[in-house]
Design an enzyme around this catalytic site. Structure first.
Site, PDB file in Angstrom:
ATOM      1  N   ARG A  44       0.832  -1.205   0.000  1.00 49.44           N
ATOM      2  CA  ARG A  44       0.000   0.000   0.000  1.00 49.44           C
ATOM      3  C   ARG A  44       0.867   1.255   0.000  1.00 49.44           C
ATOM      4  O   ARG A  44       0.431   2.306  -0.423  1.00 49.44           O
ATOM      5  CB  ARG A  44      -0.883   0.027   1.265  1.00 49.44           C
ATOM      6  N   ARG A  54       9.847   5.495  -3.249  1.00 53.15           N
ATOM      7  CA  ARG A  54      10.231   6.399  -4.347  1.00 53.15           C
ATOM      8  C   ARG A  54      11.675   6.838  -4.225  1.00 53.15           C
ATOM      9  O   ARG A  54      12.137   7.145  -3.131  1.00 53.15           O
ATOM     10  CB  ARG A  54       9.383   7.676  -4.310  1.00 53.15           C
ATOM     11  N   ARG A  90      -9.137  -6.341  13.239  1.00 52.68           N
ATOM     12  CA  ARG A  90      -8.438  -5.510  14.201  1.00 52.68           C
ATOM     13  C   ARG A  90      -9.363  -4.374  14.591  1.00 52.68           C
ATOM     14  O   ARG A  90     -10.092  -3.829  13.752  1.00 52.68           O
ATOM     15  CB  ARG A  90      -7.141  -4.933  13.608  1.00 52.68           C
ATOM     16  N   ARG A 119      -0.143   5.537  16.313  1.00 55.96           N
ATOM     17  CA  ARG A 119       0.071   6.874  15.764  1.00 55.96           C
ATOM     18  C   ARG A 119      -0.731   7.900  16.541  1.00 55.96           C
ATOM     19  O   ARG A 119      -1.655   7.561  17.281  1.00 55.96           O
ATOM     20  CB  ARG A 119      -0.282   6.924  14.273  1.00 55.96           C
ATOM     21  N   GLU A 171      -3.929   6.420  18.786  1.00 56.55           N
ATOM     22  CA  GLU A 171      -4.582   5.192  18.306  1.00 56.55           C
ATOM     23  C   GLU A 171      -3.910   3.955  18.895  1.00 56.55           C
ATOM     24  O   GLU A 171      -2.693   3.799  18.780  1.00 56.55           O
ATOM     25  CB  GLU A 171      -4.476   5.095  16.779  1.00 56.55           C
ATOM     26  N   TYR A 214      -9.852  -5.085   2.907  1.00 60.24           N
ATOM     27  CA  TYR A 214      -9.151  -3.870   3.343  1.00 60.24           C
ATOM     28  C   TYR A 214      -9.279  -2.806   2.246  1.00 60.24           C
ATOM     29  O   TYR A 214      -8.340  -2.433   1.588  1.00 60.24           O
ATOM     30  CB  TYR A 214      -7.684  -4.234   3.594  1.00 60.24           C
ATOM     31  N   ASP A 269      -9.989   0.824   0.508  1.00 61.61           N
ATOM     32  CA  ASP A 269      -9.917   2.262   0.711  1.00 61.61           C
ATOM     33  C   ASP A 269     -11.276   2.857   0.346  1.00 61.61           C
ATOM     34  O   ASP A 269     -12.087   2.209  -0.318  1.00 61.61           O
ATOM     35  CB  ASP A 269      -8.828   2.877  -0.181  1.00 61.61           C
TER      36      ASP A 269
HETATM   37  N1  UDP Z   1       3.312   0.695   7.914  1.00 62.28           N
HETATM   38  C1  UDP Z   1       4.503   0.634   8.598  1.00 62.28           C
HETATM   39  N2  UDP Z   1       5.024   1.769   9.118  1.00 62.28           N
HETATM   40  C2  UDP Z   1       4.411   2.968   8.999  1.00 62.28           C
HETATM   41  C3  UDP Z   1       3.207   3.049   8.268  1.00 62.28           C
HETATM   42  C4  UDP Z   1       2.674   1.883   7.750  1.00 62.28           C
HETATM   43  O1  UDP Z   1       5.062  -0.432   8.764  1.00 62.28           O
HETATM   44  O2  UDP Z   1       4.943   3.972   9.507  1.00 62.28           O
HETATM   45  C5  UDP Z   1       2.751  -0.565   7.375  1.00 62.28           C
HETATM   46  C6  UDP Z   1       1.845  -1.250   8.399  1.00 62.28           C
HETATM   47  O3  UDP Z   1       1.968  -2.644   8.241  1.00 62.28           O
HETATM   48  C7  UDP Z   1       0.477  -0.788   7.968  1.00 62.28           C
HETATM   49  C8  UDP Z   1       0.617  -0.804   6.456  1.00 62.28           C
HETATM   50  O4  UDP Z   1       1.954  -0.330   6.234  1.00 62.28           O
HETATM   51  O5  UDP Z   1      -0.542  -1.640   8.410  1.00 62.28           O
HETATM   52  C9  UDP Z   1      -0.367   0.052   5.709  1.00 62.28           C
HETATM   53  O6  UDP Z   1      -0.300   1.378   6.184  1.00 62.28           O
HETATM   54  P1  UDP Z   1      -1.442   2.439   5.928  1.00 62.28           P
HETATM   55  O7  UDP Z   1      -0.914   3.761   6.344  1.00 62.28           O
HETATM   56  O8  UDP Z   1      -1.924   2.283   4.542  1.00 62.28           O
HETATM   57  O9  UDP Z   1      -2.543   1.955   6.962  1.00 62.28           O
HETATM   58  P2  UDP Z   1      -3.951   2.587   7.413  1.00 62.28           P
HETATM   59  O10 UDP Z   1      -3.839   4.076   7.309  1.00 62.28           O
HETATM   60  O11 UDP Z   1      -4.987   1.951   6.527  1.00 62.28           O
HETATM   61  O12 UDP Z   1      -4.068   2.138   8.833  1.00 62.28           O
END
Ligand code: UDP
Length: 371
Positions: A170, A174, A247, A278, A304, A352, A354
């Site tokens: 996801r 870059r 989850r 976060r 969270e 999952y 978006d």
């Molecule tokens: N992820 C990570 N570190 C980060 C952000 C994301 O390892 O700092 C990984 C983690 O496994 C997460 C996945 O990338 O579940 C997808 O992140 P995303 O931000 O898309 O998750 P969402 O916002 O849907 O919770």
């Protein structure tokens, strides 16, 4: 008598209800919560639209979906660029030249690519079979250890070796200095909040809030020709084949008497010791200003905490691993045989998704209807 009973006033339900109504159908929308908008619900606190069920940043490459939602809201120019905090060291996300420079001191894209290749080789990965191997092969061991391993373990409650690799895909990687978290042509936050957007989508449609579908299923089903169910698919079948894993997330919200707590909408705590995944500082989704353009004196933050879902909790993320995938397929077989019921959305399809994919799926389902 209604043509459609829509169970759940989230995005899927709202799109379906709007389209059906515009096609001349009679629709009733119900939701067990006392508000509409499902998990994209926002609530005004201290002049700030607080994302009550977690941060939602709308992004899409789908022009049709973008134009569709623009009928109901205007989007601001917010671009997501989370910051990762690893034990006080700050890194740019998604993984890009700023991240690589901070991690290794590399300056050019060639140097960054060589470093990743070297670490990937050392780890001996050729065909990634799980999230850990996928992550290392994309960004190397150092970034995996500091920015992925701990966060993912906290987020999913499972080690990276037991998680599917698509989850990490996801995130873009870059070799440019681009902190935009998404590879999307269109991105933004609805001006005035998601709740307002969904309210506009549901305009003129009958809604009953605080109604538990399963508490009155027979009666409610009896009122409609068809049902659009957007809750968890396993709950629909009373978990008879087993319980799908989800989850859940718990939020600790705080109003702080200061204008700026962390200087960014999202800061990810990527070490495994910090208990939260976060912190969201909601005002930065709207540039710290109210609708009249005034700076806001206070700020609202949400920590969270991710947890394993158990019955009675709110499900947020389906755990799309092999085991759950198989169980879902068995439920789906049953669902496909239902003549009266359509299953949709993140929970109804155990996916999952978006937001844009949810809207696209709902629109596609509407196109299948013979109205
Ligand atoms: N992820 C990570 N570190 C980060 C952000 C994301 O390892 O700092 C990984 C983690 O496994 C997460 C996945 O990338 O579940 C997808 O992140 P995303 O931000 O898309 O998750 P969402 O916002 O849907 O919770």
């Amino acid at each position: 008598m209604y043509d459609y009973l829509v169970v759940g006033a989230g995005l899927y339900g709202a799109v379906f209800a709007r389209e059906a109504t515009d096609a001349g159908k009679k629709v009733l929308v119900i939701d067990k919560r006392d508000h509409i908008a499902g998990n994209v619900y926002t609530e005004k606190v201290e002049g700030i639209n607080v994302h009550k069920y977690g941060a939602h940043i709308f992004h899409t490459n789908n022009k049709k979906v973008w134009e569709y939602l623009n009928r109901f809201t205007e989007f601001n120019r917010f671009t997501n660029s989370p910051v990762a905090n690893y034990k006080g060291e700050l890194y740019s996300l998604p993984f890009n030249m700023y991240t690589f420079n901070k991690m290794w001191g590399v300056v050019t894209p060639e140097e960054a690519a060589a470093k990743i290749e070297e670490q990937k080789k050392e780890a001996g990965i050729t065909e990634p079979r799980n999230l850990e191997e996928q992550a290392i092969s994309l960004v190397g061991t150092d970034i995996y250890e500091k920015l992925i391993k701990g966060y993912t373990m906290k987020q999913w409650g499972r080690p990276c070796t037991e998680l599917p690799s698509f989850i990490i895909k996801r995130l873009p990687v870059r070799l440019t200095f681009d902190n935009n978290y998404f590879n999307a042509l269109y991105q933004g936050i609805p001006i005035g909040g998601y709740t307002k957007m969904v309210e506009n989508m549901l305009e003129g449609i009958e809604i009953r809030l605080g109604v538990d579908y399963f508490g009155h299923k027979e009666e409610l089903d009896g009122e409609a020709t068809k049902v659009v169910y957007t809750g968890p698919i396993d709950a629909y079948y009373e978990y008879k084949l087993g319980t799908l894993e989800y989850r859940s997330v718990r939020f600790e919200n705080e109003i702080l008497d200061k204008p700026n707590f962390q200087g960014n909408a999202a800061v990810n705590y990527t070490d495994s010791d910090t208990p939260w995944t976060r912190i969201i500082e909601h005002k930065w989704f709207e540039f710290g200003k109210d609708e009249e353009g005034n700076e806001l004196p206070k700020t609202v933050i949400s920590r969270e905490y991710s947890s394993e879902w158990k019955r009675g909790d709110e499900p947020y993320y389906p755990v799309n691993d092999e085991k759950n995938g198989k169980l879902y397929e068995s439920y789906k077989e049953m669902a496909d045989k239902e003549e009266k019921v359509i299953f949709g959305g993140r929970l109804g399809e155990y996916k999952y998704y978006d937001m844009d994919a949810v809207v696209a799926a709902a629109l596609a389902k509407c196109e299948e209807q013979s109205w």
